[in-house]
Design a protein around this motif. Sequence first.
Motif, PDB file in Angstrom:
ATOM      1  N   GLU A 284       0.995  -0.925  -0.062  1.00 44.37           N
ATOM      2  CA  GLU A 284       0.396  -0.094  -0.147  1.00 44.37           C
ATOM      3  C   GLU A 284       0.737   1.300   0.245  1.00 44.37           C
ATOM      4  O   GLU A 284       0.738   2.106  -0.824  1.00 44.37           O
ATOM      5  N   VAL A 285       2.126   1.278   0.826  1.00 46.56           N
ATOM      6  CA  VAL A 285       2.840   2.622   1.293  1.00 46.56           C
ATOM      7  C   VAL A 285       3.499   3.072  -0.214  1.00 46.56           C
ATOM      8  O   VAL A 285       3.394   3.859  -0.842  1.00 46.56           O
ATOM      9  N   ILE A 286       3.789   1.794  -1.303  1.00 50.63           N
ATOM     10  CA  ILE A 286       4.172   1.473  -2.958  1.00 50.63           C
ATOM     11  C   ILE A 286       3.138   2.451  -3.544  1.00 50.63           C
ATOM     12  O   ILE A 286       4.163   3.431  -4.080  1.00 50.63           O
ATOM     13  N   PHE A 287       2.532   1.605  -3.971  1.00 47.73           N
ATOM     14  CA  PHE A 287       1.504   1.809  -4.461  1.00 47.73           C
ATOM     15  C   PHE A 287       0.512   2.794  -4.831  1.00 47.73           C
ATOM     16  O   PHE A 287      -0.757   3.811  -4.874  1.00 47.73           O
ATOM     17  N   SER A 288       1.014   3.656  -3.841  1.00 50.14           N
ATOM     18  CA  SER A 288      -0.151   4.499  -2.245  1.00 50.14           C
ATOM     19  C   SER A 288      -1.580   4.375  -2.442  1.00 50.14           C
ATOM     20  O   SER A 288      -2.502   5.577  -2.905  1.00 50.14           O
ATOM     21  N   TRP A 289      -2.006   3.029  -2.192  1.00 47.45           N
ATOM     22  CA  TRP A 289      -2.965   2.198  -1.950  1.00 47.45           C
ATOM     23  C   TRP A 289      -3.591   2.900  -0.454  1.00 47.45           C
ATOM     24  O   TRP A 289      -2.549   2.426   0.048  1.00 47.45           O
ATOM     25  N   PRO A 290      -5.193   3.884  -0.802  1.00 50.21           N
ATOM     26  CA  PRO A 290      -5.503   4.116   0.383  1.00 50.21           C
ATOM     27  C   PRO A 290      -6.091   3.142   1.576  1.00 50.21           C
ATOM     28  O   PRO A 290      -7.095   3.500   1.696  1.00 50.21           O
ATOM     29  N   GLY A 291      -5.238   2.368   1.963  1.00 47.08           N
ATOM     30  CA  GLY A 291      -5.781   0.920   2.768  1.00 47.08           C
ATOM     31  C   GLY A 291      -4.887   1.534   4.368  1.00 47.08           C
ATOM     32  O   GLY A 291      -4.441   2.842   4.445  1.00 47.08           O
ATOM     33  N   TRP A 295      -2.912   4.701   5.924  1.00 44.95           N
ATOM     34  CA  TRP A 295      -2.946   5.736   6.797  1.00 44.95           C
ATOM     35  C   TRP A 295      -2.033   5.629   7.951  1.00 44.95           C
ATOM     36  O   TRP A 295      -1.713   5.861   9.029  1.00 44.95           O
ATOM     37  N   LEU A 296      -1.279   4.097   7.994  1.00 47.23           N
ATOM     38  CA  LEU A 296      -1.086   3.760   9.805  1.00 47.23           C
ATOM     39  C   LEU A 296       1.001   4.486   8.881  1.00 47.23           C
ATOM     40  O   LEU A 296       1.613   5.130  10.239  1.00 47.23           O
ATOM     41  N   ILE A 297       1.311   4.561   8.387  1.00 47.29           N
ATOM     42  CA  ILE A 297       2.878   4.854   7.934  1.00 47.29           C
ATOM     43  C   ILE A 297       2.426   6.696   8.139  1.00 47.29           C
ATOM     44  O   ILE A 297       3.546   7.203   8.193  1.00 47.29           O
ATOM     45  N   GLN A 298       1.546   6.774   7.427  1.00 49.84           N
ATOM     46  CA  GLN A 298       1.401   8.608   7.555  1.00 49.84           C
ATOM     47  C   GLN A 298       1.134   8.972   9.257  1.00 49.84           C
ATOM     48  O   GLN A 298       1.534  10.261   9.559  1.00 49.84           O
ATOM     49  N   ALA A 299       0.636   8.134   9.508  1.00 46.86           N
ATOM     50  CA  ALA A 299       0.375   8.447  11.599  1.00 46.86           C
ATOM     51  C   ALA A 299       2.066   9.090  11.609  1.00 46.86           C
ATOM     52  O   ALA A 299       2.313   9.090  12.935  1.00 46.86           O
ATOM     53  N   ILE A 300       2.535   7.584  11.625  1.00 48.70           N
ATOM     54  CA  ILE A 300       4.164   7.499  12.109  1.00 48.70           C
ATOM     55  C   ILE A 300       5.298   8.495  11.447  1.00 48.70           C
ATOM     56  O   ILE A 300       6.043   9.321  12.326  1.00 48.70           O
ATOM     57  N   PHE A 305       0.277   9.718  17.448  1.00 50.38           N
ATOM     58  CA  PHE A 305       0.301   8.452  18.737  1.00 50.38           C
ATOM     59  C   PHE A 305      -0.797   7.553  18.820  1.00 50.38           C
ATOM     60  O   PHE A 305      -1.032   6.847  18.714  1.00 50.38           O
ATOM     61  N   PRO A 306      -1.777   8.340  19.347  1.00 50.55           N
ATOM     62  CA  PRO A 306      -3.351   7.886  18.885  1.00 50.55           C
ATOM     63  C   PRO A 306      -3.677   6.942  17.833  1.00 50.55           C
ATOM     64  O   PRO A 306      -4.000   5.670  17.738  1.00 50.55           O
ATOM     65  N   ALA A 307      -3.507   7.805  16.873  1.00 50.16           N
ATOM     66  CA  ALA A 307      -3.802   6.497  15.679  1.00 50.16           C
ATOM     67  C   ALA A 307      -2.273   5.121  15.067  1.00 50.16           C
ATOM     68  O   ALA A 307      -3.222   4.285  15.014  1.00 50.16           O
ATOM     69  N   ILE A 308      -1.624   5.598  16.227  1.00 50.02           N
ATOM     70  CA  ILE A 308      -0.722   4.305  15.614  1.00 50.02           C
ATOM     71  C   ILE A 308      -0.780   3.632  16.545  1.00 50.02           C
ATOM     72  O   ILE A 308      -1.504   2.286  16.545  1.00 50.02           O
ATOM     73  N   ARG A 309      -1.507   3.889  18.027  1.00 54.01           N
ATOM     74  CA  ARG A 309      -1.567   2.544  19.027  1.00 54.01           C
ATOM     75  C   ARG A 309      -3.354   1.863  18.218  1.00 54.01           C
ATOM     76  O   ARG A 309      -3.699   0.858  18.959  1.00 54.01           O
ATOM     77  N   GLY A 310      -4.081   2.890  17.522  1.00 54.81           N
ATOM     78  CA  GLY A 310      -5.515   2.572  17.598  1.00 54.81           C
ATOM     79  C   GLY A 310      -5.295   1.519  15.991  1.00 54.81           C
ATOM     80  O   GLY A 310      -5.726   0.769  15.726  1.00 54.81           O
ATOM     81  N   GLY A 311      -4.180   1.780  15.617  1.00 57.03           N
ATOM     82  CA  GLY A 311      -4.233   1.584  13.751  1.00 57.03           C
ATOM     83  C   GLY A 311      -3.381   0.146  14.794  1.00 57.03           C
ATOM     84  O   GLY A 311      -3.836  -1.048  13.712  1.00 57.03           O
ATOM     85  N   MET A 312      -2.440  -0.172  15.127  1.00 58.53           N
ATOM     86  CA  MET A 312      -1.686  -1.449  15.394  1.00 58.53           C
ATOM     87  C   MET A 312      -3.338  -2.549  16.667  1.00 58.53           C
ATOM     88  O   MET A 312      -2.688  -3.257  15.968  1.00 58.53           O
ATOM     89  N   LEU A 313      -3.479  -2.265  16.958  1.00 54.46           N
ATOM     90  CA  LEU A 313      -4.795  -2.785  17.795  1.00 54.46           C
ATOM     91  C   LEU A 313      -6.147  -3.223  16.261  1.00 54.46           C
ATOM     92  O   LEU A 313      -6.327  -4.380  16.795  1.00 54.46           O
TER      93      LEU A 313
END
Length: 345
Positions: A284-291, A295-300, A305-313
């Motif tokens: 998804e990161v390589i092809f800019s696929w909006p998954g 979303w998690l990479i952009q949050a990083i 940090f709230p988005a990282i925590r929620g996405g990992m969960l």
Amino acid sequence: MKMLIYLGRRLNLLLITLLILCIASYILAFLFPGDPLTNLSGNPSPSDDQAQQLRLMYALDEGALAGFWQYLKLTLVGEWGLSLSSQNPIFDDICQFLPASIELSLYAMFVSLLVGIPLGIIAGLNHRRISDMGILSVSLVGFSLPVFWLALLLILIFALQWGGLPMSGRVSLLYDIPHQTGFILLDIIMSNVANKQQVLLDALNHLILPTLSLSIVTSSLVIRLTRRSVINVMASDYIKAAFAKGLSRPQVFWRHGMKNALLPIMPQLAMQFTVLLTNAMIVEVIFSWPGIGEWLIQAIYQRDFPAIRGGMLAVSALVVIVTISVDLLIRMIYPLSKKQIHAQV
């Protein structure tokens, strides 16, 4: 009775694993840099009254156990806090982006089974022949390729040099597809967009390269699993007895070998979906696929940090749920004994 006991054990395992994931997610709010209240709520600069309300909401002044219990209740009702970068509810963002990752994984899984099972059967039926060696060599090469390198190679060849396929996104920016289910093909079919066939073709073109990047590696594994299982079945005693009765090789395989070759490896094939889901986050990161991976990479990058925590969960919980659900489904369809023999790569 044994099935009910097995079901109870798997449900207990599911609940315990999800509880551990929630505990880890709660602890991350205190390990991340910054104020734990901000990491839990997503409010970067609350006023004194808001801060007090949030501390009561998350029970931060009542001890760790009370705080986690309150956090668990909020998690179950979908109150996952806000994203620091967008200030959107994290749970809503996850529900919006996660279907795109699941869709990509499902298509890649379909292609992997469609290609891998027939080639594995051909290789297994022609054991130690030229066709077997050729298919096995190709599968070994495909299995050895890193997913990210393969994705970049496909972009270089089919998008940049040949220019026939798009290299990013799910659909052209010329089309505005309303979000309904999160699955782009379904959303296009359900929408009232003009030139629907043209839009569907454009979406399928956007799917080709990401799907190939995921399915090539998984197809190689499916080929090796199927080949080994077919070889083991065709060498068994009941197959030899069928040949002794005068049945031809196709009759023996389709009547006696096919089912017995595929059933033992069904759990391994089904479990590949979770592997595809995690690999999809890289693609998804390589092809800019909006998954969810993008979303998690952009949050990083944005230190959200709230988005990282929620996405990992969310991703961890989905992998656990899918794995245990597939295990239960396979057990119901094919009640294997404890001394089952699995196909080996």
